[in-house]
Design a protein around this motif. Structure first.
Motif, PDB file in Angstrom:
ATOM      1  N   GLU A  10      -8.569   4.861  -4.399  1.00  0.00           N
ATOM      2  CA  GLU A  10      -7.603   3.782  -4.590  1.00  0.00           C
ATOM      3  C   GLU A  10      -7.361   3.538  -6.073  1.00  0.00           C
ATOM      4  OE1 GLU A  10      -8.730   0.214  -2.621  1.00  0.00           O
ATOM      5  OE2 GLU A  10      -8.496   1.036  -0.602  1.00  0.00           O
ATOM      6  N   ILE A  63       0.828   5.375   0.106  1.00  0.00           N
ATOM      7  CA  ILE A  63      -0.029   6.519   0.435  1.00  0.00           C
ATOM      8  C   ILE A  63       0.506   7.781  -0.242  1.00  0.00           C
ATOM      9  CG2 ILE A  63      -0.903   7.960   2.312  1.00  0.00           C
ATOM     10  CD1 ILE A  63      -2.121   5.188   2.242  1.00  0.00           C
ATOM     11  N   ASP A  94      -8.675   5.739   5.448  1.00  0.00           N
ATOM     12  CA  ASP A  94      -8.230   7.139   5.366  1.00  0.00           C
ATOM     13  C   ASP A  94      -8.094   7.788   6.735  1.00  0.00           C
ATOM     14  OD1 ASP A  94      -8.980   6.373   2.767  1.00  0.00           O
ATOM     15  OD2 ASP A  94      -9.396   8.453   2.212  1.00  0.00           O
ATOM     16  N   LYS A 113      -2.961   4.765  -2.865  1.00  0.00           N
ATOM     17  CA  LYS A 113      -4.071   5.377  -2.146  1.00  0.00           C
ATOM     18  C   LYS A 113      -3.808   6.881  -2.005  1.00  0.00           C
ATOM     19  CE  LYS A 113      -7.672   4.930   0.842  1.00  0.00           C
ATOM     20  NZ  LYS A 113      -8.718   3.961   1.091  1.00  0.00           N
ATOM     21  N   LEU A 135       0.854  -1.177   0.000  1.00  0.00           N
ATOM     22  CA  LEU A 135       0.000   0.000   0.000  1.00  0.00           C
ATOM     23  C   LEU A 135       0.897   1.237   0.000  1.00  0.00           C
ATOM     24  CD1 LEU A 135      -2.825   1.369   0.393  1.00  0.00           C
ATOM     25  CD2 LEU A 135      -2.406   1.184   2.861  1.00  0.00           C
ATOM     26  N   THR A 180      -1.511  -1.196  -4.069  1.00  0.00           N
ATOM     27  CA  THR A 180      -2.612  -0.245  -4.042  1.00  0.00           C
ATOM     28  C   THR A 180      -2.052   1.155  -3.826  1.00  0.00           C
ATOM     29  OG1 THR A 180      -4.148  -1.879  -3.160  1.00  0.00           O
ATOM     30  CG2 THR A 180      -4.740   0.432  -2.867  1.00  0.00           C
ATOM     31  N   TYR A 228      -5.019   7.081   8.858  1.00  0.00           N
ATOM     32  CA  TYR A 228      -3.804   7.822   8.479  1.00  0.00           C
ATOM     33  C   TYR A 228      -3.864   9.262   8.967  1.00  0.00           C
ATOM     34  CZ  TYR A 228      -1.871   4.005   5.786  1.00  0.00           C
ATOM     35  OH  TYR A 228      -1.307   2.803   5.439  1.00  0.00           O
ATOM     36  N   GLY A 260      -5.775   0.470   4.654  1.00  0.00           N
ATOM     37  CA  GLY A 260      -5.875   1.713   3.904  1.00  0.00           C
ATOM     38  C   GLY A 260      -6.996   2.626   4.344  1.00  0.00           C
TER      39      GLY A 260
END
Length: 875
Positions: free
Chosen positions: A620, A551, A863, A661, A549, A659, A866, A861
């Motif tokens: 995503e 970001i 949101d 994101k 993943l 992914t 984070y 993931g």
């Protein structure tokens, strides 16, 4: 197929406590007196025990050891789930991958206790306070049907499940109990699930573990699993405790109980309540065994023929039983060699009676039930024939990770430690293209038959991966139910390897076939010694991407580095090109990377800088990697290895993708984070994804290093359990906070309560909030953690997965301040829950306990996770 080898390996593992290589057994690992004794115990009995459990480690291993090894019965462990929603104390595997690991741990446990393993399609989606929620997520009709299928398949005499626990605890246990009770009744109703094509079966008894409804029952059957087995020289409780220690990813520490103890699920020191019985007068009766009132002798098979069974049936059963008794008598006098003749006679008698069944005056139902059990008994007698002749078999390849079309060398052997010569009349090699042909041969006493042949893995060989799908984790709104690959025996742990060797043997007066898997021998760790694995088919080029993943903060020009690691299984040098398949508008540099492999099993990486478009929207995006081989063939998958010293190696084939994101998140600049790793911890990668500078704190740095260089120090999940240095030098963290630092302590279990590790007294509790979507009430709205650099609002708490959090602080000093509170939606978890997000001011700094499940949300993931993490780091 593998029962004989499994039996013999079981003996070895029982004699080597807790699978510890410091202990080497005096008895042979694959043959001998004990193996023969266990095989003989099965010959004169016919009964099956089946237990259903919600998750791996909910089974009762001591009962399996007692019923299987002690009484010679067949034991079946039916797990409702593979434990996919649990935590991992030994590694990074979560979700579907931890389901693979826990399945492997169950097999490791059963190598000791002797049970066979099966599963329903239900997925452990996480802790729940509502049995109805669990049933709804699984699907009542589907999972009842799975239990019905397995009950009809194995036709157990006794079914044991969990209990109706009332309030508290993971209610998947109660859901399993509810569905098992329904299936126990439905399995005997021909109108239920006729599409399965299986004959109805009503087990004779149903038991709950401990009782119903959380209230003490009036009668409990106490089973003495602390009984000492003179053949195995151990109690069943001790064997069960060692078996249970295989559940290491759940914290089983392998510490055996003191001699004679019968504690915990492994030891079996619990009572069992009879809930239903088809035996007249059995309900309410004082019992000493779960099999009270059930005749498990071989002769009892005549009961399926009614009150007046055919004379040939009774005499045939008597011949089989008498042969078993003669063999047991010879064994009891210490004359192992003399067991061979009666065992051979017993096998011939079983085969003869099976052949006669169609000519006897039996109903179709009676013929089926008797033959079903005689077929099992024929396998038991075959095992005993081989054990009485001291025969063992092996098939080993010169490679364990194989690719389609590659050649392999097979070393095939059979060893005779018995008293008389035997003949290998043929060897069948399966799963390979163009295998060589082994010649027949005789094996004298203490001799070895060998055959070395070349073969090829088929060009269309299927990649080795679990036959059950973990797609639920990508779409949690769907039903929590596995998708089983068609053509695979329902509910087995893993699909059997196609690479097998069958030995055809003439031993004394009978012929027996024994099938074994082809395996590969290797040493991965000199301290745990040699291991074996079945052959795993892998791609010629295995392609993996990291991070899984990536970001990208919204409205930022930041690019991310992604790595593509390629492992070559080509036997020779190979030139490979690696490139990325990008979402529309995204860019990567370089466009492609050439890689040159010099030899097999070499792994090399390509680095790419990936940049989003300037107008990227939150959401995503999928990035894929492609490796192009020497003949321009494309490879887009890789394998993830799941292996630990206590389990056999398994692999999961996964697409080579990451992914991407795009998240509306900001973090304070130039943040330096010190991290103390916990268990199963994927939070460090998330910290790096936010752009903070991350350093891992080792023991030396924690004990005397300069901690003031960090803006924030984070302890990993359950770090106080696993890190003795953290417990020993915890005062250093408090000193750091007092001088102005920020310490964030992620959740711990009860090990945190051994001492006061926080700045003020506090105890971790079992409190948790399982509904991942309940509102979160912010109690200190002006606190900077809710305001800088991201504004924390309702959107922050949306889209969470599995749960809000767990193991909150309970009893605590008033100096602590709760920052949020939540109220679960489940009636059995009533009341406002505090302790999930707590701050203690100390000196110039702060100490924060975080029971909110960021460790679960960040890899998913989420949101808001984070945003909250960024604010915590920015304090």
């Amino acid at each position: 197929m593998k029962r004989f080898l499994t039996l013999l390996v079981t003996v070895f593992l029982i004699l080597a406590p807790a699978q510890n290589r410091l202990n080497f057994p005096l008895a042979a690992q694959d043959s001998g007196h004990i193996a023969l004794g266990l095989a003989l115990r099965k010959l004169n009995v016919s009964g099956t025990f089946l237990q259903t459990a919600a998750h791996p480690d909910d089974e009762t291993n001591a009962l399996y050891a007692m019923f299987t090894h002690g009484m010679g019965l067949r034991s079946i462990d039916v797990q409702t789930t593979r434990g996919e929603g649990g935590q991992n104390e030994i590694g990074p595997e979560l979700f579907g991958d931890i389901g693979v690991l826990r399945t492997s741990e169950l097999l490791a446990a059963h190598r000791l206790d002797g049970a066979e393993q099966y599963f329903t399609r239900a997925i452990d989606f996480g802790y729940s306070f509502s049995p109805q929620e669990v049933i709804d997520k699984w699907g009542r009709k589907e999972i009842v049907g799975d239990f019905v299928r397995l009950i009809r398949t194995f036709r157990p005499d006794v079914v044991l499940t969990m209990n109706m626990q009332g309030r508290g605890g993971d209610r998947a246990h109660e859901a399993t109990t509810v569905l098992t009770e329904e299936a126990y009744k439905a399995a005997g109703n021909p109108a239920m699930y006729p599409e399965q094509g299986l004959r109805p079966w009503r087990a004779k008894k149903l038991y709950f573990t401990g009782g119903r409804g959380g209230t003490p029952p009036t009668k409990l059957v106490a089973v003495n699993t602390a009984a000492y087995d003179t053949l195995l020289c151990r109690t069943y409780s001790e064997i069960g405790a060692d078996a249970r220690s295989s559940h290491k990813c759940q914290g089983a520490n392998g510490l055996p109980p003191l001699t004679g103890a019968a504690n915990g699920r492994g030891g079996g020191g619990r009572g069992y309540q009879l809930i239903d019985s088809g035996i007249p007068g059995q309900t309410g009766k004082d019992e000493t065994s779960l099999f009270d009132g059930i005749d498990t002798s071989l002769l009892a098979l005549a009961q399926f023929a009614g009150n007046n069974p055919p004379a040939e049936l009774s005499s045939g059963l008597r011949a089989i039983s008498d042969a078993a008794a003669r063999a047991q008598k010879a064994f009891d006098t210490g004359d192992d060699a003399s067991t061979a003749s009666p065992v051979e006679a017993g096998l011939s008698a079983v085969r003869s009676l099976r052949a006669k069944l169609t000519s006897l005056s039996l109903s179709d139902a009676a013929q089926y039930e008797i033959d079903f059990r005689l077929r099992l008994k024929e396998r038991d007698y075959e095992d005993a024939v081989l054990a009485s002749h001291g025969l063992t078999f092996d098939a080993v390849a010169d490679d364990g990770l194989v690719i389609a079309g590659q050649p392999v060398k097979l070393s095939i052997s059979a060893t005779n430690r018995g008293a008389s010569e035997v003949n290998v009349t043929g060897v069948t090699i399966e799963g390979f293209d163009s295998p060589g042909a082994c010649k027949p041969g005789s094996i004298r006493k203490d001799g070895v038959y060998t055959c070395n042949e070349d073969a090829h893995v088929p060009k269309n060989a299927k990649l080795t991966t679990p036959y059950f799908s973990d797609q639920y984790w990508k779409h949690p709104s769907n039903a929590a139910i596995d998708i089983f690959e068609p053509g695979v025996e329902f509910g087995i742990p893993f699909q059997p390897t196609p690479f097998r060797v069958t030995f055809h043997v003439k031993a004394g007066a009978v012929e027996v076939a024994r099938e074994v898997p082809v395996q590969y021998r290797y040493v991965k760790d000199i301290y745990t010694g040699d291991k074996r694995m079945e052959l795993n088919v892998v791609p010629a080029l295995s392609v993996r991407m990291t991070p899984p993943l990536a970001i990208f903060p919204l409205a930022s020009a930041v690019s991310r580095e992604v790595h593509v690691t390629v492992t070559s299984s080509y036997k020779n040098a190979a030139q490979v090109s690696v490139a990325l398949e990008l979402p529309a508008g995204w860019k990567a540099t370089p466009a492609s990377v050439p890689i040159h492999f010099e030899h097999e099993d070499e792994s090399l990486s390509a680095r790419f800088q990936v940049t989003p478009p300037s107008n990227a929207k939150t959401g995503e995006y999928i990035l894929r990697a492609v490796a192009t081989g020497p003949s321009q063939e494309k490879y887009v998958n890789g394998y993830q290895e799941i292996e630990y010293p206590h389990v056999q190696r398994r692999q999961v084939i996964k697409p080579a993708e990451t992914t991407l994101k795009v998240v509306d998140v900001k973090v304070a600049p130039n943040i330096s984070v010190g991290y103390l790793v916990g268990v199963g911890d994927q939070v460090p990668q998330a910290i790096e994804q936010l752009g903070a500078k991350l350093s891992f704190i080792d023991q030396d740095e924690l004990s005397w290093g300069d901690l003031s260089k960090y803006n924030v120090i984070v302890t990993g999940v359950r770090a106080y359990e696993r890190r003795g240095d953290l417990r020993a030098y915890n005062h250093r963290l408090l000193d750091y906070a007092e001088r102005g630092g920020t310490v964030i302590v992620q959740y711990n279990k009860m090990e945190f309560n051994r001492a006061d590790y926080g700045p003020f007294p506090a105890k971790v509790s079992a409190n948790r909030v399982c509904d991942e979507l309940v509102p979160v009430k912010v109690l200190v709205p002006n606190h900077p953690v809710f305001n800088y650099p991201n504004k924390i609002g309702a959107a922050t708490w949306a889209g969470w997965v599995q749960e809000r959090g767990l193991y909150f602080l309970g009893e605590k000093d008033p100096k602590y301040v709760d920052l949020v509170s939540m109220t679960d939606s489940f009636p059995d978890n009533l009341g406002e829950k505090l302790g999930s997000f707590v701050e203690g001011k100390i000196g110039k700094g702060r100490w924060i306990y975080l029971g909110l499940g960021l460790w679960r949300q960040l890899p998913a993931g989420t949101d808001g996770a984070y945003q909250l993490l960024a604010n915590l780091l920015s304090l």
